[in-house]
Design an enzyme around this catalytic site. Sequence first.
Site, short mmCIF file in Angstrom:
data_model
loop_
_atom_site.label_atom_id
_atom_site.label_comp_id
_atom_site.label_asym_id
_atom_site.label_seq_id
_atom_site.Cartn_x
_atom_site.Cartn_y
_atom_site.Cartn_z
N ASN A 70 0.85 -1.19 0.00
CA ASN A 70 0.00 0.00 0.00
C ASN A 70 0.89 1.24 0.00
O ASN A 70 1.55 1.54 1.00
CB ASN A 70 -0.90 -0.02 1.24
N VAL A 71 0.88 1.98 -1.11
CA VAL A 71 1.78 3.14 -1.19
C VAL A 71 1.41 4.24 -0.19
O VAL A 71 2.21 5.12 0.10
CB VAL A 71 1.85 3.75 -2.62
N ASN A 97 2.84 5.75 -10.30
CA ASN A 97 1.67 5.55 -11.16
C ASN A 97 0.42 5.16 -10.37
O ASN A 97 -0.70 5.42 -10.82
CB ASN A 97 2.01 4.47 -12.20
N SER A 149 -2.58 13.95 -14.22
CA SER A 149 -3.77 13.81 -15.07
C SER A 149 -4.09 15.18 -15.64
O SER A 149 -3.84 16.21 -15.01
CB SER A 149 -4.96 13.33 -14.25
N TYR A 162 -9.73 13.80 -6.49
CA TYR A 162 -8.78 13.30 -7.50
C TYR A 162 -8.02 14.45 -8.17
O TYR A 162 -6.79 14.40 -8.32
CB TYR A 162 -9.57 12.49 -8.53
N LYS A 166 -4.02 15.29 -8.14
CA LYS A 166 -3.22 15.35 -9.36
C LYS A 166 -2.57 16.73 -9.53
O LYS A 166 -1.45 16.83 -10.05
CB LYS A 166 -4.07 14.99 -10.58
N ILE A 195 -7.84 7.57 -20.93
CA ILE A 195 -7.12 6.37 -21.36
C ILE A 195 -7.98 5.14 -21.05
O ILE A 195 -8.57 5.05 -19.96
CB ILE A 195 -5.76 6.25 -20.62
P1 NAP Z 1 -6.13 1.17 -12.86
O1 NAP Z 1 -6.29 0.35 -14.09
O2 NAP Z 1 -7.27 1.29 -11.90
O3 NAP Z 1 -4.84 0.62 -12.08
C1 NAP Z 1 -4.46 1.22 -10.86
C2 NAP Z 1 -3.22 0.54 -10.34
O4 NAP Z 1 -2.87 1.15 -9.06
C3 NAP Z 1 -3.43 -0.94 -10.06
O5 NAP Z 1 -2.21 -1.62 -10.33
C4 NAP Z 1 -3.72 -0.97 -8.56
O6 NAP Z 1 -3.43 -2.21 -7.93
C5 NAP Z 1 -2.77 0.11 -8.09
N1 NAP Z 1 -3.10 0.63 -6.76
C6 NAP Z 1 -4.30 1.14 -6.35
N2 NAP Z 1 -4.22 1.51 -5.06
C7 NAP Z 1 -2.95 1.24 -4.65
C8 NAP Z 1 -2.24 1.39 -3.43
N3 NAP Z 1 -2.83 1.90 -2.34
N4 NAP Z 1 -0.94 1.00 -3.38
C9 NAP Z 1 -0.33 0.46 -4.47
N5 NAP Z 1 -0.94 0.28 -5.64
C10 NAP Z 1 -2.23 0.67 -5.74
O7 NAP Z 1 -5.72 2.68 -13.20
P2 NAP Z 1 -5.05 3.31 -14.51
O8 NAP Z 1 -6.13 3.87 -15.35
O9 NAP Z 1 -4.04 2.39 -15.09
O10 NAP Z 1 -4.32 4.56 -13.83
C11 NAP Z 1 -2.93 4.57 -13.55
C12 NAP Z 1 -2.54 6.01 -13.18
O11 NAP Z 1 -2.86 6.87 -14.27
C13 NAP Z 1 -3.30 6.56 -11.97
O12 NAP Z 1 -2.44 7.38 -11.21
C14 NAP Z 1 -4.39 7.38 -12.61
O13 NAP Z 1 -4.84 8.41 -11.76
C15 NAP Z 1 -3.66 7.94 -13.81
N6 NAP Z 1 -4.53 8.40 -14.88
C16 NAP Z 1 -5.37 7.54 -15.53
C17 NAP Z 1 -6.18 8.02 -16.55
C18 NAP Z 1 -7.13 7.14 -17.32
O14 NAP Z 1 -7.89 7.69 -18.16
N7 NAP Z 1 -7.12 5.84 -17.12
C19 NAP Z 1 -6.16 9.38 -16.90
C20 NAP Z 1 -5.30 10.23 -16.20
C21 NAP Z 1 -4.49 9.72 -15.21
P3 NAP Z 1 -4.53 -3.43 -7.95
O15 NAP Z 1 -4.46 -4.07 -9.32
O16 NAP Z 1 -4.06 -4.35 -6.86
O17 NAP Z 1 -5.87 -2.81 -7.66
#
Ligand code: NAP
Length: 254
Positions: A70-71, A97, A149, A162, A166, A195
Amino acid sequence: MKTDETQVVVVTGGSRGIGRAICLEFAAPGTRIFFNYFNPADPQGEKAHAEKTETLVKGAGGWAKSQSVNVASENSVKTFFDTVMHEAGRIDVLVNNAGITRDKLLMRMTEADWDAVMDVNLKGAFHCTRFAGRAMVNQRSGRIINIASIVGIIGNPGQANYVASKAGIIGLTKTAAREFAQRGVTVNAVAPGFIETDMTAVLSEKVRTEMMAQIPLGRAGQPEDVAHAVAFLASEQAAYITGQVIHVSGGMYI
Ligand code: NAP
C-alpha cells in the site's frame, strides 16, 4: 540514468492498466522491474493481475518482481524500497503511477472519500519519492516520473479529491525537480487524458461521450500512449528535461 541496459526500474501500481503498459515498455534483457499493487478488497484478483504483468514482462524478454504494497503506508513503502535496494543495490527509474478514484460531487463527498484518494495518489507518491530519491541522490543519477492527469490542470466536476491530488502531484514534481537537480536526478510528470483502462471502464456511456467530445484527436488513448512518454522521459534523450508536465491527452487542453 544508466545507459548500459542494466537499469533498475520501480513502478507503483504495475499490475494493471497504465502501470502494466509501463512495465512492458521497460521490459528488456538486463532491466530489473520491481512493481507493486494493492487491493485489499480482492486479494486473489490483485495477485492474478500482478502475475499476468510478470508473465508478460518475462515473455518480452524482461525480468519483473511484484509485491502487494500500500503506497499510502510509509512503513510498507519503506519495507518495499529496502527490499529493492537489498536485491538490486540501486534505483534508476521510479514511476509513481498507483492511483484511485472516489468520484462524487463536492457537496456529497465525504472526508473518507477525500482522504482515501489523497493518501494513495499524493501521499503515496511523496513516500516513494523520498525513499527512491535517497538512493538516486546517493547515486548522483535517477529519473522520477509521476503520473498526473489532465484534470489536475483543467479541473473536473465530481472529482475534487482526484483533481486536487493530481494538481498536488504537479507541485510535488516541480519542487522535487528543483531539489534534486544538483544531484543528477530529473523529475517530470505525464498528464494523461482519457485512457482505456479499468479506471475509465466504470464510467457511464454519457460521461464517455462527453469526454470524447473534448478530445480533438477524437479517440480515447491507450495505456501504451502513456508508457511511450514515460519511456522517453526515462531515456538519455530526455537528460535536459526536468520539472515538466507532458500531456498525453489527444489535445484535451491546448
Ligand atoms: P487502474 O487500471 O485502476 O490501475 C491502478 C493501479 O494502481 C493498479 O495496479 C492498482 O493495484 C494500483 N493501486 C491502487 N491503489 C494502490 C495502493 N494503495 N498501493 C499500491 N498500488 C495501488 O488505473 P489506470 O487507469 O491504469 O491509472 C494509472 C494512473 O494513471 C493513476 O495514477 C491514474 O490516476 C492515472 N490516470 C489515468 C487516466 C485514465 O484515463 N485511465 C487518466 C489520467 C491519469 P490493484 O491491481 O491491486 O488494484
